[in-house]
Design an enzyme around this catalytic site. Structure first.
Site, PDB file in Angstrom:
ATOM      1  N   GLN A  71       0.812  -1.213   0.000  1.00  0.00           N
ATOM      2  CA  GLN A  71       0.000   0.000   0.000  1.00  0.00           C
ATOM      3  C   GLN A  71       0.852   1.272   0.000  1.00  0.00           C
ATOM      4  O   GLN A  71       2.060   1.228   0.274  1.00  0.00           O
ATOM      5  CB  GLN A  71      -0.916   0.003   1.227  1.00  0.00           C
ATOM      6  CG  GLN A  71      -1.987  -1.073   1.179  1.00  0.00           C
ATOM      7  CD  GLN A  71      -2.982  -0.932   2.316  1.00  0.00           C
ATOM      8  OE1 GLN A  71      -2.965  -1.694   3.258  1.00  0.00           O
ATOM      9  NE2 GLN A  71      -3.861   0.050   2.213  1.00  0.00           N
ATOM     10  N   HIS A  72       0.187   2.366  -0.317  1.00  0.00           N
ATOM     11  CA  HIS A  72       0.684   3.730  -0.082  1.00  0.00           C
ATOM     12  C   HIS A  72       1.742   4.225  -1.064  1.00  0.00           C
ATOM     13  O   HIS A  72       1.951   5.427  -1.153  1.00  0.00           O
ATOM     14  CB  HIS A  72       1.255   3.900   1.337  1.00  0.00           C
ATOM     15  CG  HIS A  72       0.431   3.348   2.430  1.00  0.00           C
ATOM     16  ND1 HIS A  72      -0.902   3.655   2.596  1.00  0.00           N
ATOM     17  CD2 HIS A  72       0.744   2.483   3.428  1.00  0.00           C
ATOM     18  CE1 HIS A  72      -1.377   3.011   3.648  1.00  0.00           C
ATOM     19  NE2 HIS A  72      -0.404   2.294   4.164  1.00  0.00           N
ATOM     20  N   ASP A 233      -2.343  -4.937   0.559  1.00  0.00           N
ATOM     21  CA  ASP A 233      -1.842  -6.212   1.047  1.00  0.00           C
ATOM     22  C   ASP A 233      -2.604  -6.739   2.259  1.00  0.00           C
ATOM     23  O   ASP A 233      -2.948  -7.931   2.328  1.00  0.00           O
ATOM     24  CB  ASP A 233      -0.343  -6.162   1.327  1.00  0.00           C
ATOM     25  CG  ASP A 233       0.093  -4.947   2.132  1.00  0.00           C
ATOM     26  OD1 ASP A 233      -0.772  -4.190   2.633  1.00  0.00           O
ATOM     27  OD2 ASP A 233       1.311  -4.744   2.269  1.00  0.00           O
TER      28      ASP A 233
END
Length: 434
Positions: A71-72, A233
């Site tokens: 992520q991110h 995830d």
């Protein structure tokens, strides 16, 4: 047999599983490594994805697929669909100052209400602010912002720069899902929409953002296969584990994560609990800790033993380790927010200071740190009925035995597996059913 494929494009590697769409049984799999570092050229991820797909026998006989991933991370594209600079990963901390600026500008409580998050350096919004301030020439060229799994889905569907793809740089074909969108810092889980005022405040101007697909919505690749929206995830792992409301997943890796499936949204102005969404239409409030399995690594080095022997020593001691207590903040801590804290050992007497008690104190101390995450979730009213223990640390017999005592809920330890990729495959199977 109808086959589906699921991908886990993590920080370290890319895993591909091909499964039976009906039973979920694993048919074949492949893997490829990713470069190290907190700044990576996304082209390396696409190359690894293609390698892992080939090792898994290809996609020719697959009816649908989906990608889960880290992520991110910030992937910025220009108007021609080209990546403007290497992606900044979730664990790149250079945007910590930008996070503080955003909190000062908008207020922690207001941001938590608008996005479910209080910015930290992990989140995409802070990386965009960093780009605006430090690399304004790149920021000015940004036509679209994607997350790692969004970009990989787009590329594998056949889109990309004109000289690198068959379908061309159609930025409007970028898609994502609720779970990954909820980790950006500019998406509102209350109405499933982007907060473009926050995007503009971070980047300096508006940009194309991936369309957020619902849990069973799909698009197609150039071969006509159905493609799910994918997942972050943690949400992918929850789906792969079959977690539902009342379940809390405790992942014991180098760091720790504690996240629960919830029917209702959580809002935490302190930032301890990130109010993520999941990929089924529910929510996935999450707490992260810095110190998890490496607590066992550190004490194992002190005792000169491997993990199996550390576990044996810990189980030879009584609960409470004879009063010996380890506060496990070896690298500071995120939950609670004590970045400058250090670990400490207390309760040492001639009777308590034994190898067995030290091993036991390490296990109990590590689990106590994770228990703080469960307490934070409970404090927001999240129901916690059982814990699913996953990650490398869950393979310790001592951790498995001590966990129910420290966490205060029944504990289930699933068989080790590629649960993010399996969750993506499960999502791919679900889009075939609609």
């Amino acid at each position: 047999m109808t086959l589906v494929a699921g991908v886990d494009s993590s920080t370290q590697s890319c895993k591909v599983v091909v499964t039976d769409a009906v039973t979920g049984a694993l048919v074949r799999e492949g893997r490829a490594v990713h470069p190290e570092g907190t700044e990576v050229d996304p082209a390396a991820w696409f190359e690894a994805l293609q390698t892992a797909i080939a090792e898994a026998g290809g996609l020719d006989d697959v009816a649908a697929w989906a990608i889960g991933g880290q992520q991110h991370g910030m992937v910025v594209l220009d108007a021609d669909g080209r990546v403007l600079r290497p992606a900044l990963l979730w664990n790149d901390t250079r945007s910590a100052g930008a996070a503080a600026e955003l909190i000062a500008e908008f207020g922690a409580e207001a941001l938590a209400q608008r996005t479910g998050l209080v910015p930290v350096a992990s989140f995409t919004i802070t990386k965009l602010r960093w780009l605006r301030d430090v690399e304004p020439e790149h920021a000015a060229q940004v036509a679209a912002v994607a997350l790692p799994h969004d970009w990989l889905t787009w590329r594998l569907r056949g889109f990309g720069p004109a000289d690198e793809s068959t379908r061309g740089p159609v930025l409007e074909e970028l898609v994502t899902d609720r779970s990954d969108a909820s980790g950006t810092g500019y998406w509102n889980p209350a109405d499933d929409g982007y907060d473009r005022d926050l995007l503009r405040a971070a980047l300096g101007h508006d940009a194309v953002l991936p369309r957020v697909l619902g849990p069973t919505e799909w698009v197609t690749d150039e071969a006509g296969r159905r493609v799910g929206g994918g997942a972050g995830d943690n949400a992918g792992a929850a789906l792969g584990l079959g977690a539902g409301p009342g379940d809390v997943i405790v992942s014991i890796g180098t760091s720790g994560t504690v996240f629960a499936v919830s029917e209702v949204r959580t809002i935490d102005p302190t930032g301890t609990v990130a109010g993520f969404a999941d990929c089924t239409g529910r929510f996935l409030p999450l707490v992260a800790t810095l110190n998890a399995a490496r607590v066992l690594d550190a004490v194992g080095r002190i005792l000169g033993v491997d993990h199996d022997e550390l576990s044996r020593l810990a189980l030879a001691a009584q609960a409470g380790a004879g009063g010996l207590q380890l506060v496990p903040y070896f690298e500071g801590e995120r939950t609670p927010n004590l970045p400058d804290a250090t670990a400490s050992l207390s309760g040492m007497t001639l009777a308590s200071t034994t190898r067995e008690n030290l091993a036991r104190a390490a296990v109990e101390g590590m689990l106590s740190g994770l228990a703080a995450g469960l307490a934070a979730l409970r404090g927001l009213g999240v129901p916690l009925e059982r814990a699913l223990l996953v990650g490398g640390g869950a393979q310790s017999a001592a951790v498995r035995e001590v966990a129910p005592l420290v966490l205060g809920v029944p504990v289930v330890v699933p068989e080790p597996g590629e649960y993010v990729a399996l969750g993506a495959a499960r999502q791919a199977a679900s889009v075939l059913a609609v």
